[in-house]
Design a protein around this motif. Structure first.
Motif, PDB file in Angstrom:
ATOM      1  N   ASP A  34       0.790  -1.236   0.000  1.00 56.27           N
ATOM      2  CA  ASP A  34       0.000   0.000   0.000  1.00 56.27           C
ATOM      3  C   ASP A  34       0.820   1.282   0.000  1.00 56.27           C
ATOM      4  O   ASP A  34       0.436   2.278   0.611  1.00 56.27           O
ATOM      5  CB  ASP A  34      -1.021   0.008   1.147  1.00 56.27           C
ATOM      6  CG  ASP A  34      -2.277   0.774   0.771  1.00 56.27           C
ATOM      7  OD1 ASP A  34      -2.433   1.141  -0.413  1.00 56.27           O
ATOM      8  OD2 ASP A  34      -3.116   1.016   1.657  1.00 56.27           O
ATOM      9  N   VAL A  35       1.965   1.256  -0.691  1.00 56.00           N
ATOM     10  CA  VAL A  35       2.796   2.458  -0.827  1.00 56.00           C
ATOM     11  C   VAL A  35       3.356   2.550  -2.245  1.00 56.00           C
ATOM     12  O   VAL A  35       3.445   1.566  -2.961  1.00 56.00           O
ATOM     13  CB  VAL A  35       3.964   2.491   0.193  1.00 56.00           C
ATOM     14  CG1 VAL A  35       3.450   2.586   1.619  1.00 56.00           C
ATOM     15  CG2 VAL A  35       4.882   1.295   0.038  1.00 56.00           C
ATOM     16  N   ARG A  36       3.732   3.760  -2.600  1.00 53.95           N
ATOM     17  CA  ARG A  36       4.421   4.006  -3.869  1.00 53.95           C
ATOM     18  C   ARG A  36       5.853   4.378  -3.505  1.00 53.95           C
ATOM     19  O   ARG A  36       6.092   5.281  -2.720  1.00 53.95           O
ATOM     20  CB  ARG A  36       3.750   5.136  -4.630  1.00 53.95           C
ATOM     21  CG  ARG A  36       4.333   5.376  -6.012  1.00 53.95           C
ATOM     22  CD  ARG A  36       3.658   6.542  -6.730  1.00 53.95           C
ATOM     23  NE  ARG A  36       2.266   6.712  -6.401  1.00 53.95           N
ATOM     24  CZ  ARG A  36       1.229   6.239  -7.102  1.00 53.95           C
ATOM     25  NH1 ARG A  36       1.465   5.541  -8.189  1.00 53.95           N
ATOM     26  NH2 ARG A  36      -0.012   6.456  -6.725  1.00 53.95           N
ATOM     27  N   ASP A  37       6.798   3.660  -4.095  1.00 55.52           N
ATOM     28  CA  ASP A  37       8.209   3.873  -3.833  1.00 55.52           C
ATOM     29  C   ASP A  37       8.917   3.936  -5.182  1.00 55.52           C
ATOM     30  O   ASP A  37       8.336   3.572  -6.209  1.00 55.52           O
ATOM     31  CB  ASP A  37       8.736   2.706  -2.982  1.00 55.52           C
ATOM     32  CG  ASP A  37      10.122   2.926  -2.452  1.00 55.52           C
ATOM     33  OD1 ASP A  37      10.250   3.540  -1.392  1.00 55.52           O
ATOM     34  OD2 ASP A  37      11.090   2.478  -3.114  1.00 55.52           O
ATOM     35  N   GLY A  82      11.021   1.967  -6.348  1.00 53.33           N
ATOM     36  CA  GLY A  82      11.183   0.630  -6.912  1.00 53.33           C
ATOM     37  C   GLY A  82       9.910  -0.178  -7.045  1.00 53.33           C
ATOM     38  O   GLY A  82       9.916  -1.256  -7.632  1.00 53.33           O
ATOM     39  N   PHE A  83       8.795   0.302  -6.498  1.00 57.46           N
ATOM     40  CA  PHE A  83       7.553  -0.471  -6.561  1.00 57.46           C
ATOM     41  C   PHE A  83       6.345   0.413  -6.285  1.00 57.46           C
ATOM     42  O   PHE A  83       6.462   1.476  -5.704  1.00 57.46           O
ATOM     43  CB  PHE A  83       7.580  -1.648  -5.583  1.00 57.46           C
ATOM     44  CG  PHE A  83       7.814  -1.252  -4.140  1.00 57.46           C
ATOM     45  CD1 PHE A  83       6.761  -0.898  -3.301  1.00 57.46           C
ATOM     46  CD2 PHE A  83       9.101  -1.239  -3.610  1.00 57.46           C
ATOM     47  CE1 PHE A  83       6.982  -0.544  -1.984  1.00 57.46           C
ATOM     48  CE2 PHE A  83       9.335  -0.879  -2.292  1.00 57.46           C
ATOM     49  CZ  PHE A  83       8.268  -0.534  -1.473  1.00 57.46           C
ATOM     50  N   ASN A  84       5.196  -0.065  -6.734  1.00 58.52           N
ATOM     51  CA  ASN A  84       3.921   0.598  -6.451  1.00 58.52           C
ATOM     52  C   ASN A  84       2.932  -0.488  -6.052  1.00 58.52           C
ATOM     53  O   ASN A  84       2.515  -1.286  -6.884  1.00 58.52           O
ATOM     54  CB  ASN A  84       3.418   1.364  -7.678  1.00 58.52           C
ATOM     55  CG  ASN A  84       2.090   2.064  -7.407  1.00 58.52           C
ATOM     56  OD1 ASN A  84       1.456   1.866  -6.365  1.00 58.52           O
ATOM     57  ND2 ASN A  84       1.665   2.882  -8.340  1.00 58.52           N
ATOM     58  N   THR A  85       2.592  -0.530  -4.772  1.00 55.07           N
ATOM     59  CA  THR A  85       1.676  -1.545  -4.260  1.00 55.07           C
ATOM     60  C   THR A  85       0.399  -0.914  -3.696  1.00 55.07           C
ATOM     61  O   THR A  85      -0.273  -1.520  -2.860  1.00 55.07           O
ATOM     62  CB  THR A  85       2.365  -2.396  -3.173  1.00 55.07           C
ATOM     63  OG1 THR A  85       2.854  -1.506  -2.159  1.00 55.07           O
ATOM     64  CG2 THR A  85       3.516  -3.220  -3.740  1.00 55.07           C
ATOM     65  N   ILE A  86       0.067   0.277  -4.146  1.00 54.70           N
ATOM     66  CA  ILE A  86      -1.131   0.958  -3.664  1.00 54.70           C
ATOM     67  C   ILE A  86      -2.339   0.028  -3.826  1.00 54.70           C
ATOM     68  O   ILE A  86      -2.530  -0.570  -4.879  1.00 54.70           O
ATOM     69  CB  ILE A  86      -1.368   2.293  -4.435  1.00 54.70           C
ATOM     70  CG1 ILE A  86      -0.212   3.261  -4.195  1.00 54.70           C
ATOM     71  CG2 ILE A  86      -2.705   2.922  -4.067  1.00 54.70           C
ATOM     72  CD1 ILE A  86      -0.101   3.777  -2.775  1.00 54.70           C
ATOM     73  N   GLY A  87      -3.129  -0.079  -2.778  1.00 51.17           N
ATOM     74  CA  GLY A  87      -4.315  -0.929  -2.783  1.00 51.17           C
ATOM     75  C   GLY A  87      -4.087  -2.326  -2.238  1.00 51.17           C
ATOM     76  O   GLY A  87      -5.029  -3.006  -1.863  1.00 51.17           O
ATOM     77  N   GLN A  88      -2.831  -2.769  -2.166  1.00 48.18           N
ATOM     78  CA  GLN A  88      -2.531  -4.072  -1.584  1.00 48.18           C
ATOM     79  C   GLN A  88      -2.300  -3.900  -0.079  1.00 48.18           C
ATOM     80  O   GLN A  88      -1.823  -2.851   0.356  1.00 48.18           O
ATOM     81  CB  GLN A  88      -1.298  -4.672  -2.255  1.00 48.18           C
ATOM     82  CG  GLN A  88      -1.489  -4.904  -3.738  1.00 48.18           C
ATOM     83  CD  GLN A  88      -0.221  -5.380  -4.397  1.00 48.18           C
ATOM     84  OE1 GLN A  88       0.495  -6.234  -3.868  1.00 48.18           O
ATOM     85  NE2 GLN A  88       0.077  -4.833  -5.566  1.00 48.18           N
TER      86      GLN A  88
END
Length: 188
Positions: free
Chosen positions: A98-101, A103-109
Motif C-alpha cells: 500500500d505504498v508508492r516507492d 522501486g515499486f507501487n503496491t497501492i491498494g494491496q
C-alpha cells in the motif's frame, strides 16, 4: 509508560509475576520512527500474511509472534489489556504493501499489515513471515502500540523489532529470500 516484550514461536517464553517485573524492564527504549511506510489500514487480524482483497499469501518462512504489552502502574509493570498493537513489514523481497516507492507501487494491496487488541494478559498474537530486507536497513518489523483514543489518557509508542543476524542468515539460505542475496546491512 508502556513496555513491550516480544517472543517468537519456538523460543522459551519467560514467565513473570506482574509484581516481579522491575520498572526498568517495563520501560522500552528507544522509541523509533514509524518510517515512511506506516498506513493505518484498520485491519484487525492476527494472520497478516495475505492481501485481504485477493487472498494471496506472501511466500516466506512462517513466523509466529506474541507481543506482551505492559504499563507502569503502582510502582511495577502490569499487563496492558485493550491496547491496539499494529505490525507492518516488508515481504521476503523487501517490498511493503500500500505504498508508492521508487522501486515499486503496491497501492491498494494490504499484505503484511494488521493489528490486534491485547488480551487480559497484555498479549497480542500474530502470524506472519520472516521479513525480507532492503538497501541500507537491517532486518526489522515495525510495531506501534496505542491505547484507546476515547479514554481520558491515551498514549502511543512506535519502534522496530530486530532479528539476530545468525538467524537471518539461516532463514535467507532458502527461497524466496536466497534469490535476493544477503542483506547489505547488519545489526552492528
Amino acid at each position: 509508560t508502556t513496555g513491550i516484550i516480544w517472543m517468537m514461536s519456538g523460543i522459551p517464553r519467560p514467565t513473570y509475576a506482574a509484581s516481579a517485573i522491575s520498572q526498568s524492564l517495563c520501560i522500552v527504549r528507544p522509541e523509533q520512527t514509524e518510517g515512511p511506510y506506516f498506513v493505518d489500514e484498520r485491519l484487525n487480524r492476527s494472520d497478516i500474511r495475505s492481501d485481504p482483497t485477493t487472498g494471496l499469501v506472501k511466500p516466506g518462512t512462517p513466523l509466529a509472534l506474541t507481543l506482551q504489552i505492559f504499563q507502569l502502574g503502582s510502582g511495577n509493570c502490569q499487563p496492558l489489556a485493550g491496547a491496539q498493537v499494529d505490525l507492518w513489514h516488508c515481504d521476503a523481497l523487501g517490498i511493503y504493501s500500500d505504498v508508492r516507492d521508487a522501486g515499486f507501487n503496491t497501492i491498494g494491496q494490504k499484505f503484511l499489515r494488521g493489528y490486534q487488541i491485547t488480551d487480559a494478559h497484555g498479549e497480542a498474537k500474530f502470524v506472519t513471515i520472516y521479513p525480507g530486507w532492503y538497501a541500507g536497513r537491517t532486518v526489522h518489523i515495525h510495531v506501534k502500540v496505542r491505547t484507546a483514543h476515547d479514554a481520558e489518557r491515551h498514549s502511543e509508542f512506535t519502534s522496530q523489532m530486530y532479528f539476530d543476524d545468525g538467524l537471518t542468515d539461516r532463514v535467507y539460505a532458502d527461497q524466496p529470500y536466497a534469490s535476493k542475496g544477503r542483506p547489505n546491512a547488519r545489526n552492528q
